[in-house]
Design a protein around this motif. Structure first.
Motif, mmCIF file in Angstrom:
data_model
loop_
_atom_site.group_PDB
_atom_site.id
_atom_site.type_symbol
_atom_site.label_atom_id
_atom_site.label_comp_id
_atom_site.label_asym_id
_atom_site.label_seq_id
_atom_site.Cartn_x
_atom_site.Cartn_y
_atom_site.Cartn_z
ATOM 1 N N ALA A 1 0.841 -1.196 0.000
ATOM 2 C CA ALA A 1 0.000 0.000 0.000
ATOM 3 C C ALA A 1 0.879 1.249 0.000
ATOM 4 O O ALA A 1 0.376 2.363 -0.081
ATOM 5 N N ALA A 2 2.188 1.055 0.095
ATOM 6 C CA ALA A 2 3.124 2.188 0.088
ATOM 7 C C ALA A 2 3.385 2.615 -1.353
ATOM 8 O O ALA A 2 2.780 2.093 -2.289
ATOM 9 N N ASP A 3 4.315 3.530 -1.541
ATOM 10 C CA ASP A 3 4.567 4.026 -2.901
ATOM 11 C C ASP A 3 5.628 3.193 -3.620
ATOM 12 O O ASP A 3 6.253 2.300 -3.056
ATOM 13 N N ARG A 4 5.803 3.511 -4.882
ATOM 14 C CA ARG A 4 6.718 2.788 -5.766
ATOM 15 C C ARG A 4 8.166 2.824 -5.248
ATOM 16 O O ARG A 4 8.863 1.810 -5.290
ATOM 17 N N THR A 5 8.602 3.966 -4.759
ATOM 18 C CA THR A 5 9.978 4.100 -4.256
ATOM 19 C C THR A 5 10.213 3.137 -3.102
ATOM 20 O O THR A 5 11.239 2.458 -3.042
ATOM 21 N N TRP A 6 9.262 3.072 -2.181
ATOM 22 C CA TRP A 6 9.367 2.162 -1.040
ATOM 23 C C TRP A 6 9.430 0.715 -1.529
ATOM 24 O O TRP A 6 10.278 -0.056 -1.101
ATOM 25 N N ALA A 7 8.552 0.342 -2.446
ATOM 26 C CA ALA A 7 8.535 -1.030 -2.968
ATOM 27 C C ALA A 7 9.884 -1.386 -3.575
ATOM 28 O O ALA A 7 10.427 -2.469 -3.313
ATOM 29 N N GLN A 8 10.443 -0.499 -4.372
ATOM 30 C CA GLN A 8 11.720 -0.787 -5.023
ATOM 31 C C GLN A 8 12.851 -0.945 -4.012
ATOM 32 O O GLN A 8 13.673 -1.861 -4.142
ATOM 33 N N HIS A 9 12.897 -0.091 -2.986
ATOM 34 C CA HIS A 9 13.951 -0.198 -1.965
ATOM 35 C C HIS A 9 13.828 -1.494 -1.165
ATOM 36 O O HIS A 9 14.820 -2.175 -0.920
#
Length: 159
Positions: A107-115
């Motif tokens: 449910a977080a953003d794309r940047t968080w998912a990638q990290h």
């Protein structure tokens, strides 16, 4: 085995022959269409997609400015959060990758998912607790596959 052999030597009526033929065809069809075999073959192919929940399932996290940050947590300054991979997750991911195309949902953003994906892939690659995983596929676990979901709707995706 003449025409009456199945009936103790008596000849079968046309209806009985038709029923016997249908039954034999049905049994042959069932033998060819064993769903368990097909399911096992699909699982063994490693092509079944499996989306894993990221937040508070594979990982725990919190804001960087809290004192509750565990000592084994990794800071993700770009997102203003710390992340801790739950115990056993790296080994679990190594085992699952043998049978599934892995992805994550958050449910977080794309940047968080990638990290977080990078952290999970690194932890799984470094995990030596499973001798069977030694020398396993060096490709990334998730290959960039993720979904960002809010209120039941996909609002972003990778791959």
């Amino acid at each position: 085995g003449g025409p009456g052999a199945a009936d103790g030597g008596r000849a079968l009526s046309p209806l009985q022959r038709e029923l016997a033929l249908c039954q034999a065809q049905a049994m042959a069809g069932l033998a060819r269409l064993n769903p368990l075999d097909e399911t096992l073959q699909l699982l063994m192919s490693g092509r079944v997609p499996l989306a894993l929940d990221l937040d508070e399932t594979l990982i725990t996290s919190g804001p960087l400015d809290t004192e509750a940050q565990p000592v084994d947590a990794t800071a993700v300054p770009k997102c203003g959060r710390w992340v801790r991979i739950r115990p056993g997750v790296p080994r679990l991911l190594q085992c699952l990758r043998r049978h599934f195309l892995l992805g994550v949902c958050t449910a977080a953003d794309r940047t968080w998912a990638q990290h977080v994906i990078k952290l999970l892939e690194s932890a799984a690659a470094d995990d030596t607790s499973d001798p069977a995983a030694a020398g396993s596929d060096p490709a990334p676990l998730f290959s960039g596959r993720y979904l960002v979901c809010r209120d039941g709707q996909v609002v972003g995706r990778g791959h």
